[in-house]
Design a protein around this motif. Structure first.
Motif, PDB file in Angstrom:
ATOM      1  N   GLU A  50      29.077  54.618  45.077  1.00 28.88           N
ATOM      2  CA  GLU A  50      28.493  53.295  45.314  1.00 28.88           C
ATOM      3  C   GLU A  50      29.288  52.639  46.439  1.00 28.88           C
ATOM      4  O   GLU A  50      30.510  52.574  46.364  1.00 28.88           O
ATOM      5  N   GLN A 260      33.002  53.052  44.518  1.00 30.87           N
ATOM      6  CA  GLN A 260      33.102  53.621  43.174  1.00 30.87           C
ATOM      7  C   GLN A 260      32.478  55.009  43.159  1.00 30.87           C
ATOM      8  O   GLN A 260      31.547  55.285  43.903  1.00 30.87           O
ATOM      9  N   LYS A 477      31.035  55.947  30.647  1.00 29.36           N
ATOM     10  CA  LYS A 477      29.614  55.574  30.614  1.00 29.36           C
ATOM     11  C   LYS A 477      28.830  56.497  29.680  1.00 29.36           C
ATOM     12  O   LYS A 477      28.545  57.644  30.042  1.00 29.36           O
ATOM     13  N   GLU A 500      33.360  56.773  35.424  1.00 31.87           N
ATOM     14  CA  GLU A 500      33.307  56.087  36.715  1.00 31.87           C
ATOM     15  C   GLU A 500      34.708  55.725  37.164  1.00 31.87           C
ATOM     16  O   GLU A 500      35.491  55.152  36.399  1.00 31.87           O
ATOM     17  N   ARG A 502      36.907  53.451  39.561  1.00 30.45           N
ATOM     18  CA  ARG A 502      36.571  52.150  40.125  1.00 30.45           C
ATOM     19  C   ARG A 502      37.631  51.434  40.974  1.00 30.45           C
ATOM     20  O   ARG A 502      37.358  50.360  41.491  1.00 30.45           O
TER      21      ARG A 502
HETATM   22 MG    MG Z   1      29.623  51.088  39.514  1.00 27.87          MG
END
Ligand code: MG
Ligand code: ADP
Ligand code: MG
Ligand code: MG
Length: 767
Positions: A50, A260, A477, A500, A502
């Motif tokens: 991301e 991310q 997640k 994830e 981050r």
């Molecule tokens: Mg994210």
């Protein structure tokens, strides 16, 4: 930015009566998720990144750079099938745009995730990123640039937006940031206001000023005489610390950009081990990606955004933070507690009490209950912070578990009711229950009245409401809920158990962002392949998080890490897998060993001696302390006792990633070019770790310090702001004459030669 429900968001004072309702149903949904997905296995290692962009209005005539806050319609167009000319560009280019906190922000991801077994996907990520930039730019006038800046240097200074605005908004009540910078979707101003209302004051972030020769250690941008909201007094009541840059609003943090990476594990047990094993890397990679030395027009004495964003959404009350309230402010903020409790607290005289009689005891517990019967407790960290608990690797693989209870060594309060519910549901062991029970100490921040009642067998919105507003360095997640009659085959196609990563700061160019994304993904794959024991106490990781904030931490500081002799892997097997392995692979081995031995297996023994700067495994190991302090350089590039994570990753590439597609021979020019690019990604990480080339933060700081207008007073003027952003756009575009200064000569030569690449948007995505 988590889920975006439609409907009417409730103001904090209305919504708080439903907090327990959201938690209760969120937990039921979580249990149903485990029921549906707990036993799924053999999911493919998909992954995706991301990237967050800021839309910056560059006025080359006036020499100003401002955050553009009236172009957010492009997000609607890019996601609207009724606007085929915009929407189709996304589909054709395999990209997807998402809203973010700021009206000046957009986030973009690949539309479909990448495949972890395909070498071409590791190279395609940069192309995908480039297409995102091209497509978003194609929707914007040419003076508005989608830039990947971690923090906008003059956010919160006079006239930092385009068009101009005044900071007089009721949602944030900020002295510096207008509400017009907040995403128009009603969730976001509500989120901003609800954090303030729950906390019982505005957020307060204080960053140490960079002390230069003429720096007055006083934030003179604070308007002392404004009388618009009662919160205007907060800086004088103790919210602003002397010698610090003071920031008072969610936008300072949530308006920054990051990178991310999400990876999918084959099953829940693998996801737990991976989550735990990535934890010690979070501060190291934060330091290695540092890109934020300027906030609110000041050079600050730190290099990263993390504590800014952590403070920017810190909704804890004075009591939960265990500090005395400002005079006249409530200890329990916007929480409802019975009148007699308030009286009692008042008689104690604040959180610390007057006669040693404290509201909070040593364990962080209080005798204070909300009207809903929830016990209030001390909460050591913001809901945006480093992780609090390992998930445990108890049943992962056939090996003996590495995890020990003593590694979860910080005071991490849990929601006891949630914990009990989870351990009574058969899918949760103590560690998993603790993880979620910790996330569920938080209150929901935004509740939509239309979404109060949900089908807990089908919807996971209540769970996600809390899950997605626990913004930690890693996110575990779980899959979503699907209709019960979904066949196993169909279920297997839905996203599974993911982790994830981050902490990364966003980098200026797609080349760098691809490099960091690929690095994190290959790190995950190498960890899963070689299964090292990387556990150290969480407290030590938190100490590393603080270290990672320091100026040039990558060069000057050391980080706790698992002692190399305790990784429980044979470190000798990585000999020969340094960056030059790529050259030998591409050139069919340019030394005199048999071809397969050279580029498939790394060096054999004699080769080690010939290449004296290569890693030689130490015969005697260090003392066997669980963790020791190492520099980022050693961790990435190795030392006499440790090959460095890059060699471990390169061996993984050589032996596993290449295996299927190439049979270990680099027979095509196409593959050679791919490998060169992969090598340059890892080289970027290697050189930043060793200090051969600067981090983005270091480079940006130098841009300011060297600027002819800079008065050695730590202030970043509007003109300096324009110039450093202008230079940054040149890095983003990989303009030839800036490459060497930023990337050093080797990477710059690569980028100028084979590395130069143009992506033709019109052709769409052949991927
Ligand atoms: Mg994210
Ligand atoms: P969030 O903001 O909640 O973290 P996003 O949808 O913005 O989620 O980003 C998720 C990332 O995960 C994207 O890069 C996406 O491509 C990637 N992704 C999607 N599905 C999977 C999957 N099954 N496994 C791994 N990554 C995935
Ligand atoms: Mg985001
Ligand atoms: Mg996202």
């Amino acid at each position: 930015m988590g889920l975006l429900s439609l409907g009417t968001p409730l103001d904090w004072h209305e919504s708080k009566q439903y907090n327990e309702h959201v938690r209760d149903n969120g937990i039921k949904q979580l249990i149903n998720i485990f029921k549906q997905h707990g036993s799924r296995q053999n999911d493919i290692f998909y992954w995706g990144d991301e990237v967050e962009y800021m839309l910056v209005d560059m006025d080359d005539a006036r020499k100003t750079a401002k955050l553009s806050i009236d172009r957010d319609y492009i997000l609607l167009d890019l996601n609207d099938p009724e606007k085929p000319e915009s929407y189709q560009k996304c589909i054709a280019n395999n990209i997807l745009f998402h809203p973010e906190y700021g009206r000046f922000m957009i986030e973009a991801t690949p539309l479909r995730p990448y495949h972890g077994d395909r070498i071409r996907d590791y190279l395609y990520v940069e192309e995908n990123m480039a297409r995102r930039r091209l497509v978003s730019q194609s929707e914007l006038p040419s003076n508005i640039k989608p830039l990947t800046l971690t923090a906008f240097p003059r956010m919160g200074c006079p006239e930092f937006t385009s068009p101009a605005t005044k900071p007089i908004g009721p949602a944030s009540q900020s002295l510096f940031l207008p509400d017009e910078i907040i995403n128009r979707h009603v969730r976001f101003p509500t989120l901003t206001a609800n954090i303030r209302k729950r906390r019982g004051s505005k957020v307060a972030i204080n960053l140490p000023m960079y002390p230069d020769k003429n720096t007055k250690l006083l934030d003179d941008s604070i308007p002392r005489d404004r009388d618009l909201f009662s919160s205007d007094r907060e800086p004088s009541l103790g919210a602003a610390s002397p010698g610090h840059v003071y920031m008072d609003s969610m936008g300072f943090g949530m308006g920054s950009s990051c990178l991310q990476v999400t990876v999918q594990a084959k099953d829940i047990d693998e996801a737990r081990y991976l989550y735990d094993s990535l934890a010690p890397w979070t501060p190291v990679l934060l330091a290695l990606s540092a890109a934020a030395p300027v906030f609110k027009g000041y050079l600050v004495n730190q290099d990263v955004r993390w504590n800014v964003i952590s403070g920017a959404v810190d909704d804890r009350t004075f009591l939960e933070r265990d500090v005395d309230p400002y005079p006249g402010y409530s200890l329990v903020g916007g929480l409802d507690v019975p009148e007699e409790v308030t009286e009692h607290m008042r008689s104690l005289g604040g959180v610390r009490g007057v006669n040693g009689d404290r509201v909070i005891n040593e364990n962080g517990e209080t005798k204070v209950y909300t009207n809903q019967g929830r016990p209030l407790q001390k909460i050591p960290k913001s809901r945006y912070d480093s992780i609090d608990n390992y998930l445990g690797d108890g049943t992962y693989g056939s090996k003996k578990p590495y995890f020990k209870d003593e590694y979860n060594d910080i005071n991490s309060p849990i929601n006891k009711k949630v914990y009990d519910q989870l351990v009574n549901a058969k899918y949760f062991d103590d560690k998993l229950a603790t993880h979620f029970a910790h996330l569920f100490i938080r209150d929901p921040l935004v509740i939509f009245s239309e979404r109060l009642d949900q089908d807990n067998e089908l919807s996971n919105d209540h769970f996600e409401n809390l899950q997605s507003t626990n913004w930690q360095t890693l996110r575990f997640k779980p899959p979503a809920l699907y209709a019960k009659d979904l066949s196993e085959e169909e279920l297997a196609k839905t996203p599974g158990w993911r982790v994830e990563f981050r902490p990364l700061e966003i980098q200026l160019s797609d080349f760098e962002n691809a490099a960091y994304s690929v690095f994190v993904t290959l790190l995950s794959r190498a960890v899963l392949k070689y299964m090292p024991d990387l556990y150290i106490p969480i407290l030590k990781i938190d100490e590393n998080m603080a270290t990672a904030h320091k100026v040039d931490a990558v060069l000057n500081d050391k980080f706790w890490f698992k002692s190399f002799d305790l990784w429980n892997i044979d470190l000798g097997q990585f000999v020969g897998y340094d960056l030059s392995w790529f050259d030998r692979f591409i050139n069919h081995g340019n030394d005199d060993l048999a071809a397969d031995e050279v580029y498939v297996k790394g060096y054999n023994e004699p080769a080690v001696r010939r290449f004296s700067n290569d890693f030689v495994p130490a015969s005697e190991q260090c003392q066997g302390f669980n963790e020791s302090k190492v520099s980022v350089r050693e961790l990435i590039n190795g030392n006499s006792q440790f090959p460095g994570i890059l060699r471990i990753i390169i061996k993984y590439i050589a032996t596993d990633l290449l295996a299927d597609e190439t049979n270990h021979h680099c027979l095509t020019k196409e593959l050679a070019l791919k490998m060169l690019r992969l090598q340059s990604y890892l080289r970027l990480i290697s050189y930043r770790a060793s200090g051969k080339i600067p981090t983005t933060a270091h480079w940006l700081r130098q841009q300011v310090l060297r600027h002819q207008d800079y008065k050695r007073d730590s202030k970043v003027s509007s003109r300096i702001n324009y110039d450093i952003i202008k230079e940054s756009t040149r890095v983003s575009r990989l303009e030839p004459d800036i490459l060497e200064e930023f990337f050093g000569s080797t990477i710059s030569d690569y980028l100028l030669g084979t590395g130069a690449k143009e992506y033709d948007m019109a052709n769409g995505d052949a991927h």
